[in-house]
Design a protein around this motif. Structure first.
Motif, PDB file in Angstrom:
ATOM      1  N   THR A  82      -0.042  -9.777   0.937  1.00 30.83           N
ATOM      2  CA  THR A  82       0.919 -10.198   1.955  1.00 30.83           C
ATOM      3  C   THR A  82       1.681  -8.994   2.497  1.00 30.83           C
ATOM      4  OG1 THR A  82       2.936 -11.483   2.367  1.00 30.83           O
ATOM      5  CG2 THR A  82       2.608 -10.677   0.131  1.00 30.83           C
ATOM      6  N   LYS A  83       2.128  -9.114   3.721  1.00 28.17           N
ATOM      7  CA  LYS A  83       2.981  -8.068   4.276  1.00 28.17           C
ATOM      8  C   LYS A  83       4.425  -8.238   3.793  1.00 28.17           C
ATOM      9  CE  LYS A  83       3.837  -5.543   8.534  1.00 28.17           C
ATOM     10  NZ  LYS A  83       3.583  -5.459   9.982  1.00 28.17           N
ATOM     11  N   SER A  84       4.808  -9.455   3.447  1.00 21.48           N
ATOM     12  CA  SER A  84       6.179  -9.752   3.005  1.00 21.48           C
ATOM     13  C   SER A  84       6.280  -9.607   1.483  1.00 21.48           C
ATOM     14  CB  SER A  84       6.570 -11.158   3.439  1.00 21.48           C
ATOM     15  OG  SER A  84       6.361 -11.328   4.824  1.00 21.48           O
ATOM     16  N   ARG A  85       6.033  -8.413   1.010  1.00 18.53           N
ATOM     17  CA  ARG A  85       5.876  -8.222  -0.431  1.00 18.53           C
ATOM     18  C   ARG A  85       7.109  -8.617  -1.254  1.00 18.53           C
ATOM     19  NH1 ARG A  85       4.140  -3.382   1.440  1.00 18.53           N
ATOM     20  NH2 ARG A  85       5.745  -2.260   0.309  1.00 18.53           N
ATOM     21  N   GLY A 107       0.341  -5.162  -0.878  1.00 17.05           N
ATOM     22  CA  GLY A 107       0.519  -5.090   0.564  1.00 17.05           C
ATOM     23  C   GLY A 107      -0.811  -5.042   1.282  1.00 17.05           C
ATOM     24  N   PHE A 108      -0.742  -5.138   2.605  1.00 10.61           N
ATOM     25  CA  PHE A 108      -1.964  -5.032   3.397  1.00 10.61           C
ATOM     26  C   PHE A 108      -2.439  -3.579   3.405  1.00 10.61           C
ATOM     27  CE2 PHE A 108      -0.905  -8.760   6.471  1.00 10.61           C
ATOM     28  CZ  PHE A 108      -1.201  -9.649   5.449  1.00 10.61           C
TER      29      PHE A 108
END
Length: 445
Positions: free
Chosen positions: A406-409, A422-423
């Protein structure tokens, strides 16, 4: 003694301001106590959870650990965010008290009351009171340390100096930029005492107290990151290229935003108040002789406003409203002193008109600050709600060993209590991650 204290009209007005500050914060607290957390909030909460329940988390040098340790202790007794948010609310009210005592000590009680009223409604203060971040605690410790240091300069009681050293050290352990106050103090001492301060053992004792309180964190930082944690923290968000170019750009941005912070009437008053400090420059040679206490007051207030502003501007490649919170105690005391001067000038011709002027001006400022606070808090109250809902859903619908990409780690880590990555930058890197870790089961966009 309590009865005598309560019979003092200034103390009654202070109590009234504090009740007012608490009530408006309680109103917004009821609205925001369950709002989703932002990236930085989740970072601090994940750190706190590490201390409360040993859930692994990757620490970074830029985030000091003291406030997360305090929150972790609270989380041992309650998993709810409500207590943590209420703690910040109390510290926000404490910042109002701190501004009163600083204003009272530097100028007088009337200025203390005016500046504390302004701090009680400042929208930047109110908005970040309801975010689980370290900026409000930093503001409170900054203000009280400024109070005790000035009290020392005024009365030369070593106890005040040592208390100030303890407070600024704790504030630094909460947010490193709180220590920008010390640069202002050192410049003040150099101007007013020149190199004579080197002969005063109380300064050396205060420095030792500060370093002793910081030393456990510095040792921990060396073990955790393999170097001096403060310089590593400074490098984390340092501007690329010239710090002076970045500093000028940021300084220009903060100045352009000043009408949104203060509203035009208060901004005009603050500018006029700064211009009225011109004697600082023409009477500069009198400062170290101690001949003019008013010059010393002006110098102290100007430095605790200007030096943190410069340091904040050159330290980062971007601006954020919360980073300039520590400037407002000085801004409000300088402005409050000028408002009182205007009141006294008008009072010479008409006391009734002077009272009407004061009430109208303060009511105007309070109204617009509260209006801005309400609009911003309401508009941002639901931001990141889909991420919160996704994180809670993932907690209920995944295995503990599952890993989420996810980008919203930080937020997903906090809400799902699962491991996250993360991505990666490219598709190929992501495919290699999938091949090397079979536990990556969720891809969240």
């Amino acid at each position: 003694r309590i009865s005598d204290w309560l019979h003092n009209p200034y103390n009654l007005m202070l109590i009234g301001i504090l009740i007012f500050a608490f009530v408006i914060r309680l109103y917004f607290f009821s609205m925001t106590k369950t709002q989703p957390v932002w990236w930085d909030e989740a970072d601090y909460l994940n750190m706190a959870r590490y201390y409360s329940s040993s859930i692994p988390y990757h620490f970074i040098p830029v985030r000091p650990i003291l406030f997360s340790m305090i929150m972790g202790f609270i989380m041992k007794f309650s998993n709810s965010e409500v207590l943590l948010r209420f703690l910040i609310l109390i510290l926000s009210v404490a910042s109002v008290i701190g501004v009163y005592y600083l204003g009272k000590e530097v100028i007088n009680k009337k200025v203390g009351l005016i500046s504390s009223l302004l701090m009680s409604v400042l929208w930047v203060n109110l908005f970040f009171t309801f975010r689980i971040l370290v900026d409000i605690p930093s503001l409170t410790f900054f203000t009280f340390s400024a109070f005790f240091f000035y009290k020392y300069f005024k009365k030369r009681s070593n106890k005040d100096l040592y208390i100030g050293a303890v407070i600024i050290a704790i504030g630094t352990l909460i947010r490193l930029s709180t220590a920008s106050f010390l640069f202002a103090v050192v410049i003040y001492i150099l101007i007013t005492e020149r190199l004579n301060f080197l002969k005063k053992k109380e300064y050396w004792i205060a420095a030792i107290i500060f370093l002793l309180i910081l030393s456990p964190y510095l040792i921990w930082g060396y073990q955790m990151f393999g170097g001096f944690v403060i310089t590593q923290a400074g490098a984390h968000n340092a501007p690329e290229g010239s710090i002076f170019q970045a500093g000028f750009k940021n300084l220009k941005s903060y100045i352009s935003l000043s009408p949104t912070y203060l509203s035009w009437p208060l901004l005009i008053i603050f500018i006029l108040a700064l211009l009225s400090m011109y004697k600082l420059f023409i009477g500069f040679d009198r400062l170290h002789k101690g001949e003019d206490m008013k010059l010393k007051k002006d110098l102290y207030l100007l430095l605790i406003f200007l030096i943190p502003l410069i340091i904040t501007s050159i330290s980062l490649d971007y601006i954020e409203n919360r980073y300039v919170l520590i400037l407002f105690p000085a801004i409000f005391i300088i402005s409050g002193n000028y408002i009182l001067r205007l009141y006294n000038i008008i009072k010479k011709n008409s006391k009734s008109f002077a009272i009407i002027f004061l009430i109208f001006l303060l009511a105007w400022i309070v109204f617009f600050q509260l209006q801005d606070s309400r609009d911003l808090i309401q508009n941002k109250e639901s931001s990141y709600l889909p991420i919160k809902e996704a994180g809670l859903w993932l907690k209920e619908n995944t295995e503990y060993s599952d890993v989420i990409a996810t980008k919203s780690r930080p937020q997903i880590k906090y809400y799902s209590e699962r491991e996250v990555i993360g991505f990666p930058k490219t598709k190929e890197e992501f495919e290699r991650s999938l091949a090397s870790n079979p536990n990556i089961k969720i891809y969240m966009v």
